[in-house]
Design an enzyme around this catalytic site. Structure first.
Site, short mmCIF file in Angstrom:
data_model
loop_
_atom_site.label_atom_id
_atom_site.label_comp_id
_atom_site.label_asym_id
_atom_site.label_seq_id
_atom_site.Cartn_x
_atom_site.Cartn_y
_atom_site.Cartn_z
N GLU A 35 -4.87 -8.71 -0.76
CA GLU A 35 -5.70 -8.49 0.44
C GLU A 35 -7.14 -8.37 -0.01
OE1 GLU A 35 -4.43 -5.52 3.30
OE2 GLU A 35 -2.32 -5.96 2.88
N GLU A 44 0.85 -1.21 0.00
CA GLU A 44 0.00 0.00 0.00
C GLU A 44 0.88 1.26 0.00
OE1 GLU A 44 -3.20 -0.25 2.91
OE2 GLU A 44 -4.12 -1.89 1.78
O1 AHR Z 1 -5.19 -6.27 6.70
C1 AHR Z 1 -5.08 -5.15 7.53
C2 AHR Z 1 -4.41 -3.98 6.86
O2 AHR Z 1 -5.21 -3.53 5.81
C3 AHR Z 1 -3.08 -4.25 6.20
O3 AHR Z 1 -2.03 -4.19 7.07
C4 AHR Z 1 -2.97 -3.17 5.19
O4 AHR Z 1 -2.21 -3.52 4.08
C5 AHR Z 1 -4.41 -2.86 4.85
O5 AHR Z 1 -4.68 -1.51 4.92
#
Ligand code: AHR
Length: 551
Positions: free
Chosen positions: A349, A226
């Site tokens: 994610e 991110e």
């Molecule tokens: O999964 C939780 C968080 O969500 C992670 O650390 C991040 O990459 C995202 O914002």
């Protein structure tokens, strides 16, 4: 960071009452399903064996563990001296459950934590490893809870422990490197530490001294996380320059076939994709870019994991269903610069993100319960990946245990599998199958949104894949009260036998708890064949796998 109707920031800004975090919610308002299966077929699925999409990579069935709340400590890692059954410190029950679902890959150590992590802290004798402040220490949802051990990273779970976990469960490792707070040289040393042949380099000797003579052969490397946010707040142009600096030429391959994954967009941020790809194209640097990491969390305006109503049910599924258009939209933009289509999507994610009111313990930051709604969300998302097997090379549900959209909840010696776990178990048959096109026709599900406006959602959806003479068809029925009686055809083949595995629940709020670990589990049944079709009634609010053996 808008994902669906509700922002992730809004979740993070909600406060939590400490009392509510201490135990699983037990006072759900029951909302029983009211339904009866219609007699005549109202839906149809046609599977087109002659329209292949692509091989379904096992890595699509991937997972994610971050040093966040109860994921590593109290989740994966219990320690060698623990009274909790373990294999070299790793929770034995977790290892056994994971082996059953054939996990393709596990991503570690973050998430946002990755860009604050120095891998050198996590090697060597455990009692001598340094204790550091965890990236998440000041998170608002932890602030009121007081001092919890997980805010301070003991580094007991490091590279060797992670690799051992991957080997125990049969998954490939995917390591996310720190781009924000460490130089490229430290990243290259990590690769050398993991992959250089025995005795060849000083780092290989250190690895051997730390217990592993043979290289780890880590192929997947994330370059930051991110990077538009917690990973450095870069512009796409700045990040593209960093990515090139970290990956160009100087990184030796050691015969592993390194695959670098760049930090892609959050949700529908097409500009992040367009501008990054344009910069990579300008420097002809696509040879180092294997994967483009998309993140998408699903949310709804109520934000509760267990206490939700019909609107909350559909809103959340609608938010998850955005995945379809996110994949196609980013894929199209990637193609504007990557004309030869070298780069694949990595959705590293994904999952549901709720208010933190059902976590098992105050240390479990972002811990949440999981219901049949999360199972349907998981099913429709995995189906989406299967349908785009030509574009999506990896995906990682966030996160494996004690966190967002987890497959497991654990605290000390207690351990339970969530409904989402069973979806991964059911869908494992798709791995390495040839995804083929399937056409779904069903009456749409309708509901009224919070502003009184009529809304609707597809009636049935899913994916199909073929391995030898077996077709695996997975289907979600999002309707809260209606079964969908469906005629299933396979164009170009006859079905000899069919067996169904069905996951549904008696009530929307049912979930697996330590006290009732099998409240939501799949059941199996044979399905009669009415040549040339199979007629099957998909229950409301369900995920189903049909194993169709061809004659
Ligand atoms: O999964 C939780 C968080 O969500 C992670 O650390 C991040 O990459 C995202 O914002």
């Amino acid at each position: 960071m808008r994902t669906g109707q509700y922002t992730r920031r809004a979740f993070l800004e909600t406060t939590v009452t400490a009392g509510a975090t201490l135990a699983l919610v037990r006072t759900w308002s029951p909302m029983a399903f009211l339904w009866s299966a219609p007699q005549a077929a109202d839906s149809r699925i046609e599977i087109l064996l002659n329209e292949p999409i692509g091989r379904i990579a096992p890595e699509i069935y991937g997972h994610f563990i971050e040093h966040l709340g109860g994921v590593i400590y109290d989740g994966v890692w219990v320690g060698e001296d623990s009274k909790i059954p373990n294999i070299g410190g790793i929770r034995r029950a977790l290892v056994e459950a994971m082996r059953e679902i054939k996990p393709g890959v596990v991503r570690w150590p973050g998430g946002c934590f990755a860009d604050a992590y120095d891998w050198r802290d996590g090697i060597g004798p455990r009692q001598r490893r340094p204790r550091r402040t965890n990236f998440w220490v000041d998170n608002r949802e932890w602030r009121d809870v007081g001092i919890v051990p997980q805010k301070y990273e003991p580094n007991h779970f490091g590279t060797h422990e992670f690799i051992r976990f991957c080997r125990l469960i049969g998954a490939q490792p995917y390591i996310a490197a720190n781009l924000r707070t460490l130089p490229a040289s430290v990243f290259h040393q990590w690769i050398e530490y993991c992959n250089s042949p025995p005795g060849s380099t000083t780092w290989a000797e250190v690895r051997e001294a730390n217990g592993d003579r043979e290289p780890f052969n880590v192929r997947y490397w994330g370059v930051g996380n991110e990077s538009w946010g917690c990973g450095g707040n870069f512009t796409p142009e700045e990040y593209a320059a960093e990515f090139r600096r970290f990956t160009t030429w100087a990184v030796p391959d050691y015969g592993v076939g390194l695959r670098f994954i760049a930090a892609g967009p959050s949700g529908r941020d097409l500009e992040w994709t367009r501008r990054f790809f344009a910069k990579i194209a300008e420097r002809r640097a696509f040879d180092r870019l294997w994967g483009w990491a998309l993140h998408h969390y699903s949310s709804f305006s109520g934000g509760e994991a267990v206490n939700y109503d019909a609107t909350g049910w559909y809103e959340l599924l609608q938010s998850a269903d955005l995945m379809e258009s996110l994949i196609t939209a980013h894929w199209q933009v990637m193609g504007e610069s990557d004309r030869q289509r070298r780069v694949r999507l990595v959705v590293d994610e994904w999952g549901a993100w709720y208010r933190m009111t059902t976590n098992l313990h105050p240390t479990h930051l972002f811990g949440q319960q999981s219901t049949i709604r999360d199972a349907v969300l998981a099913g429709l998302t995995l189906d989406t990946f299967n349908r785009h097997a030509d574009k999506v090379a990896m995906a990682n549900v966030a996160q494996l245990i004690n966190c967002l959209h987890s497959l497991f909840l654990a605290h000390e010696e207690k351990f339970v599998r969530t409904p989402t776990y069973y979806v991964f178990a059911m869908y494992a048959d798709h791995q390495e199958g040839q995804a083929v096109r399937a056409i779904f026709s069903a009456p749409r599900a309708s509901w009224t949104d919070r502003n009184g406006r009529p809304q609707s959602f597809w009636g049935l959806n899913g994916s199909a894949s073929v391995k030898e003479n077996v077709v695996t068809l997975t289907v979600t029925n999002p309707h809260l009260s209606e079964a969908r009686t469906t005629e299933i055809f396979i164009r170009g083949a006859a079905i000899a036998s069919a067996r169904a595995t069905i996951l549904t629940a008696r009530r929307l709020q049912d979930c697996n708890t330590f006290e009732h670990p099998r409240a939501v589990v799949p059941r199996e049944e044979d399905v009669p064949i009415r040549a040339p079709v199979v007629v099957y009634s998909f229950p409301p609010a369900s995920v189903t796998k049909l194993r169709l053996v061809l004659s």
